[in-house]
Scaffold this motif. Sequence first.
Motif, short mmCIF file in Angstrom:
data_model
loop_
_atom_site.label_atom_id
_atom_site.label_comp_id
_atom_site.label_asym_id
_atom_site.label_seq_id
_atom_site.Cartn_x
_atom_site.Cartn_y
_atom_site.Cartn_z
N ASN A 199 -22.92 -15.63 -7.83
CA ASN A 199 -21.46 -15.65 -7.74
C ASN A 199 -20.80 -14.75 -8.78
O ASN A 199 -19.68 -14.28 -8.59
N GLU A 200 -21.49 -14.51 -9.89
CA GLU A 200 -20.97 -13.64 -10.95
C GLU A 200 -21.23 -12.16 -10.68
O GLU A 200 -20.78 -11.31 -11.44
N ARG A 201 -21.95 -11.83 -9.64
CA ARG A 201 -22.29 -10.45 -9.31
C ARG A 201 -21.39 -9.93 -8.20
O ARG A 201 -20.96 -10.66 -7.33
N THR A 202 -21.16 -8.61 -8.26
CA THR A 202 -20.40 -7.98 -7.19
C THR A 202 -21.33 -7.72 -6.01
O THR A 202 -22.56 -7.74 -6.15
N THR A 203 -20.75 -7.46 -4.87
CA THR A 203 -21.55 -7.14 -3.68
C THR A 203 -22.40 -5.90 -3.93
O THR A 203 -23.58 -5.86 -3.55
N THR A 204 -21.85 -4.91 -4.60
CA THR A 204 -22.60 -3.69 -4.91
C THR A 204 -23.82 -3.99 -5.77
O THR A 204 -24.91 -3.48 -5.53
N GLU A 205 -23.64 -4.84 -6.79
CA GLU A 205 -24.77 -5.21 -7.65
C GLU A 205 -25.86 -5.92 -6.85
O GLU A 205 -27.05 -5.65 -7.04
N ILE A 206 -25.47 -6.79 -5.95
CA ILE A 206 -26.44 -7.53 -5.14
C ILE A 206 -27.16 -6.58 -4.18
O ILE A 206 -28.38 -6.68 -4.00
N VAL A 207 -26.43 -5.63 -3.60
CA VAL A 207 -27.07 -4.65 -2.71
C VAL A 207 -28.09 -3.82 -3.50
O VAL A 207 -29.23 -3.63 -3.04
N TRP A 208 -27.73 -3.35 -4.68
CA TRP A 208 -28.66 -2.58 -5.49
C TRP A 208 -29.85 -3.41 -5.94
O TRP A 208 -30.97 -2.92 -6.02
N LEU A 209 -29.63 -4.67 -6.22
CA LEU A 209 -30.73 -5.56 -6.56
C LEU A 209 -31.68 -5.68 -5.36
O LEU A 209 -32.91 -5.64 -5.52
N GLY A 210 -31.12 -5.78 -4.17
CA GLY A 210 -31.94 -5.82 -2.96
C GLY A 210 -32.72 -4.54 -2.76
O GLY A 210 -33.91 -4.56 -2.41
N ILE A 211 -32.07 -3.40 -2.98
CA ILE A 211 -32.74 -2.10 -2.85
C ILE A 211 -33.88 -2.00 -3.86
O ILE A 211 -34.99 -1.60 -3.52
N GLY A 212 -33.61 -2.36 -5.09
CA GLY A 212 -34.64 -2.31 -6.13
C GLY A 212 -35.82 -3.23 -5.84
O GLY A 212 -36.98 -2.86 -6.02
N THR A 213 -35.53 -4.43 -5.36
CA THR A 213 -36.59 -5.38 -5.02
C THR A 213 -37.42 -4.88 -3.85
O THR A 213 -38.65 -4.92 -3.88
N PHE A 214 -36.76 -4.38 -2.80
CA PHE A 214 -37.47 -3.83 -1.64
C PHE A 214 -38.30 -2.62 -2.04
O PHE A 214 -39.45 -2.47 -1.62
N ALA A 215 -37.74 -1.77 -2.89
CA ALA A 215 -38.47 -0.58 -3.36
C ALA A 215 -39.72 -0.98 -4.12
O ALA A 215 -40.79 -0.40 -3.93
N GLN A 216 -39.61 -1.98 -4.97
CA GLN A 216 -40.78 -2.44 -5.73
C GLN A 216 -41.82 -3.04 -4.80
O GLN A 216 -43.03 -2.82 -4.98
N LEU A 217 -41.40 -3.76 -3.78
CA LEU A 217 -42.34 -4.32 -2.79
C LEU A 217 -43.05 -3.20 -2.04
O LEU A 217 -44.27 -3.21 -1.88
N LEU A 218 -42.28 -2.20 -1.60
CA LEU A 218 -42.85 -1.05 -0.90
C LEU A 218 -43.85 -0.32 -1.80
O LEU A 218 -44.96 0.03 -1.37
N PHE A 219 -43.47 -0.10 -3.03
CA PHE A 219 -44.33 0.58 -3.99
C PHE A 219 -45.61 -0.21 -4.24
O PHE A 219 -46.69 0.36 -4.34
N SER A 220 -45.50 -1.53 -4.31
CA SER A 220 -46.66 -2.38 -4.55
C SER A 220 -47.62 -2.41 -3.36
O SER A 220 -48.82 -2.64 -3.53
#
Length: 115
Positions: free
Chosen positions: A10-31
């Motif tokens: 709730n303390e995060r903006t939509t943009t921050e959450i989207v970037w968190l999702g991108i970063g998490t997906f990227a790390q999963l793809l990389f792994s």
Amino acid sequence: MLDALVTWFNERTTTEIVWLGIGTFAQLLFSMRFIVQWIASEKVRRSIVPETFWYFSMGGGIMLLAYAIHRVDPVFILGQAMGVVIYSRNIYFIYAHRKNGTPVEPDVRAGAAKP
């Protein structure tokens, strides 16, 4: 625990959450490249690097580089940028060998281990 997670989101903006999702997906793809490499090596009972490893490396590396740039983290940016250069070169070698009619790793595609 759940309340803390809800509060954090709730303390995060939509943009921050989207970037968190991108970063998490990227790390999963990389792994995934390590899982692909492990399975391929187990099949032939020796250490190999299959072609798919480089595609997961490139996809995850580019996405992680974008995430690092968004985070403005120079150490992360440098590390991922160097990786992308190396992955690009390896993918170039794959295509160059294929263009010349030379198999990239014929023993891996046939599933046979070298002595």
